[in-house]
Scaffold this motif. Sequence first.
Motif, mmCIF file in Angstrom:
data_model
loop_
_atom_site.group_PDB
_atom_site.id
_atom_site.type_symbol
_atom_site.label_atom_id
_atom_site.label_comp_id
_atom_site.label_asym_id
_atom_site.label_seq_id
_atom_site.Cartn_x
_atom_site.Cartn_y
_atom_site.Cartn_z
ATOM 1 N N ARG A 1 39.226 34.086 43.294
ATOM 2 C CA ARG A 1 39.550 32.731 42.852
ATOM 3 C C ARG A 1 40.337 31.975 43.916
ATOM 4 N N ASP B 1 43.177 30.701 43.739
ATOM 5 C CA ASP B 1 44.597 31.057 43.762
ATOM 6 C C ASP B 1 44.856 32.417 44.403
ATOM 7 N N SER C 1 43.651 35.344 43.388
ATOM 8 C CA SER C 1 43.487 36.461 42.457
ATOM 9 C C SER C 1 42.023 36.897 42.391
ATOM 10 N N THR C 2 41.823 38.117 41.951
ATOM 11 C CA THR C 2 40.473 38.638 41.744
ATOM 12 C C THR C 2 40.308 39.006 40.279
ATOM 13 N N ALA C 3 39.052 39.027 39.823
ATOM 14 C CA ALA C 3 38.766 39.370 38.438
ATOM 15 C C ALA C 3 37.355 39.917 38.358
ATOM 16 N N SER D 1 38.998 43.154 33.784
ATOM 17 C CA SER D 1 40.248 43.154 34.546
ATOM 18 C C SER D 1 41.388 42.478 33.788
#
Length: 112
Positions: free
Chosen positions: A67, A69, A71-73, A99
Amino acid sequence: MARSLDGLVFVPVADQAPGQVGTRTRFTYHEQDGAVWAEYAGGDVVRGHLVGTREGDRLDFRYVQLRTDGSTAGGHCVSDVVGLPDGRVRLEESWEWESAEGSGTSVVEQVR
């Protein structure tokens, strides 16, 4: 419907929550011998990938994304492949994050 998804580009018909795919996200699908995969980006997603299988008009895949920002998901999705009257393809999706907490439904349609 046995139409191949290979090379088709899809866009969500509505925005999801922040940090998820939205109407500015574009998915480019590939398909070969029952395997499906795609790259996607746009909106809050810098880069995303999905990989899975197709059996008839049902896709079953895992996805992961980076993402804006930082972050990963990732999660799991099952999609139904639906033909539209104008010849385009729609994917009706049921997904769940692996996640984090959360699940939902979404629709993506082939770009004209």
